[in-house]
Design an enzyme around this catalytic site. Structure first.
Site, PDB file in Angstrom:
ATOM      1  CG  HIS A 186      -1.536   1.313   1.553  1.00 42.54           C
ATOM      2  ND1 HIS A 186      -0.828   2.348   2.129  1.00 42.54           N
ATOM      3  CD2 HIS A 186      -2.778   1.800   1.345  1.00 42.54           C
ATOM      4  CE1 HIS A 186      -1.614   3.402   2.276  1.00 42.54           C
ATOM      5  NE2 HIS A 186      -2.816   3.088   1.808  1.00 42.54           N
ATOM      6  CG  ASN A 187       2.915   2.639   3.489  1.00 39.93           C
ATOM      7  OD1 ASN A 187       1.700   2.545   3.544  1.00 39.93           O
ATOM      8  ND2 ASN A 187       3.632   2.983   4.531  1.00 39.93           N
ATOM      9  CD  GLU A 190       1.334   6.702   1.468  1.00 34.78           C
ATOM     10  OE1 GLU A 190       0.539   5.917   2.029  1.00 34.78           O
ATOM     11  OE2 GLU A 190       2.221   7.319   2.091  1.00 34.78           O
TER      12      GLU A 190
END
Ligand code: NBP
Length: 468
Positions: A186-187, A190
């Site tokens: 997820h990061n 991002e």
């Protein structure tokens, strides 16, 4: 005294807000922090009149919890987690549950899970996204650990998570480090999306001469359309923000030097280990790393020259093309993240549900966006979809949209605007869609100098040639 439903250790921004979130949902929460001053400040401030129960030593903390004890760690990732676990272990009883909500490296979580389970405890690596506002109002929560013990923590996590139209933004991810793995990717995603937005900003200001105020308006309008997402929304707000002292857009006064913390780098490192291609995330990392060389870049700007072209006029058609390009780059970033999760799921036996991951990412987290609706649908149609790019809906769109990325990358090349993530998006798209890549030549070279052998397209078997 009534025992607490849950205990939380670590009262920096995230922990304090999560404790308040839990209390706001009716749970009694014992809190503890290494430095007592923080606990005192919370107790005498925001926790006043709530169900938060301050404690000042770990024994008192553990004794205040209902059994089996549920303990949520929100301390700095790395050695502090091991230190807290070592202090807690002698105080716990078999069946107690510890959750690590920080950004721990998933391999550390795998190790800690084994150690804690061997000692008779349940251990969960819980990815939490949403920053301090999310922690208070509802984050996206990605828990991994023992499926059998998950019902013991599920009601609290569901209550405090963000809510979207199809449920709470939390779901059991998988065993061991699965939760922290999904948070790591997820990061990484991002990072990629932020890099694409920054490159879009650079094109609009460098090629088209738009200032922060005009740009804020562009991003605000884009946020009403297909790009609707948290990151576009905050970009508009950042661009519109005026520094109260100088009355200039604050963004123009911020030093162009970024760092990168663990999770982005870990994503690229693990992708290399898995043999998975995530060039948008890699590009975002090196984009940040080269930004850190501020002094060198300032010097280089006096030595090396690029094309010097006057700014172009922007019109609606130009803005539409750039909007399409950003949208396409973001789709390709999610595609890479999902392909990585699919590979990791097979390699590490996580049995990840990609549709469910897209669903929980729709609320609370930093990469929440409208685009996650069709992504969720694509992985629902085919849970083992090899790549989002070949989904029946996405492929048709991408065949149309690709021209926009080619146009933006061309601008970057002609005007000397570095566009690592847009370039990576296009190269990924073009590599993935090509039935034939030039790697036949590489295989021949490898066989030439190292007798690495090759396979042929016209007959089965493994071959080696004496090339000279
Ligand atoms: P930090 O990551 O800055 O950690 C500070 C907390 O860790 C304080 O409570 C501190 O206690 C405690 N701590 C440290 Br440092 N060393 C310790 C030790 N040896 N023993 C016990 N406690 C120790 O706080 P944060 O920004 O709130 O983040 C918490 C976790 O959540 C991190 O893993 C972070 O990566 C993750 N996360 C953060 C965000 C975000 O937006 N900030 C978002 C999502 C996840 P002290 O008060 O005694 O120094």
């Amino acid at each position: 005294m009534q025992p607490s439903d849950i205990g939380l250790i670590g009262l920096a921004v995230m922990g304090e807000n999560l404790a308040l979130n839990m209390a706001n949902h009716g749970f009694k929460v014992s809190v503890y922090n290494r430095t007592a001053e923080r606990t005192r400040t919370l107790a005498n401030g925001r926790a006043k009149g709530t169900t938060i129960q301050p404690t000042y030593d770990l024994k008192e903390f553990v004794a205040s919890l209902a059994k089996p004890r549920r303990i949520f760690l929100m301390v700095q990732a790395g050695a502090p987690v091991d230190s807290v676990l070592a202090q807690l272990r002698p105080l716990l009883e078999a069946g107690d549950i510890v959750m690590d909500g920080g950004n721990s490296y998933y391999k550390d979580t795998e190790r800690r899970t084994k150690e804690m389970e061997a000692a008779g405890f349940h251990y969960f690596g819980v990815g939490v996204s949403g920053g301090e506002a999310g922690a208070l109002e509802g984050p996206c929560i990605m828990p991994g650990g023992s499926r059998a013990a998950y019902p013991l923590i599920e009601p609290i996590l569901t209550a405090i998570a963000a809510k979207v139209s199809d449920g709470a933004c939390v779901a059991y991810m998988g065993p061991g480090g699965a939760g922290h793995y999904v948070k790591m990717v997820h990061n990484g995603c991002e990072y990629a999306i932020m890099q694409l937005i920054a490159e879009t900003y650079d094109v609009l200001r460098t090629a088209y001469g738009l200032g922060a105020v005009a740009l804020a308006d562009v991003f605000r309008r884009w946020n009403d359309g297909k790009l609707n997402s948290y990151l576009i929304e905050i970009t508009a707000k950042v661009l519109a923000f005026v520094d109260p002292e100088t009355k200039q857009p604050l963004v123009d006064l911020i030093l162009d030097r970024a760092g990168q913390k663990g999770t982005g780098k870990w994503t690229s490192q693990d992708a290399l280990d898995l043999g998975v291609t995530i060039p948008n995330i890699d590009a975002a990392l090196w984009g940040r790393n080269i930004s850190a060389l501020k002094d060198e870049r300032v010097h280089a700007s006096t030595v090396l020259t690029g094309p010097r072209l006057p700014a172009l006029p922007s019109d609606q058609a130009v803005l539409d093309t750039i909007e399409d390009a950003l949208y396409t780059g973001i789709i390709i970033s999610y595609a890479q993240a999902m392909a990585m999760l699919r590979a990791a799921s097979h390699e590490y036996s996580y049995d990840l549900n990609l549709s469910e991951i897209a669903r929980i990412w729709k609320g609370g987290c930093i990469i929440r966006s409208k685009l996650l609706d069709p992504i969720q649908a694509a992985f629902k149609r085919d849970p083992d979809l090899a790549n989002l790019l070949v989904d029946s809906e996405f492929s048709g769109n991408l065949n149309q949209l690709q021209a926009s990325v080619r146009s933006v990358v061309r601008q970057g090349i002609e005007r000397g605007i570095p566009l690592p993530a847009f370039g990576a998006s296009l190269a990924y798209f073009d590599s993935y869609r090509r039935a034939q890549l030039p790697v036949n030549l590489i295989q021949a070279q490898r066989d030439f100098f190292g007798a690495h052998t090759y396979q042929r397209i016209d007959r089965p078997g493994t071959f080696h040639t004496d090339w000279e």
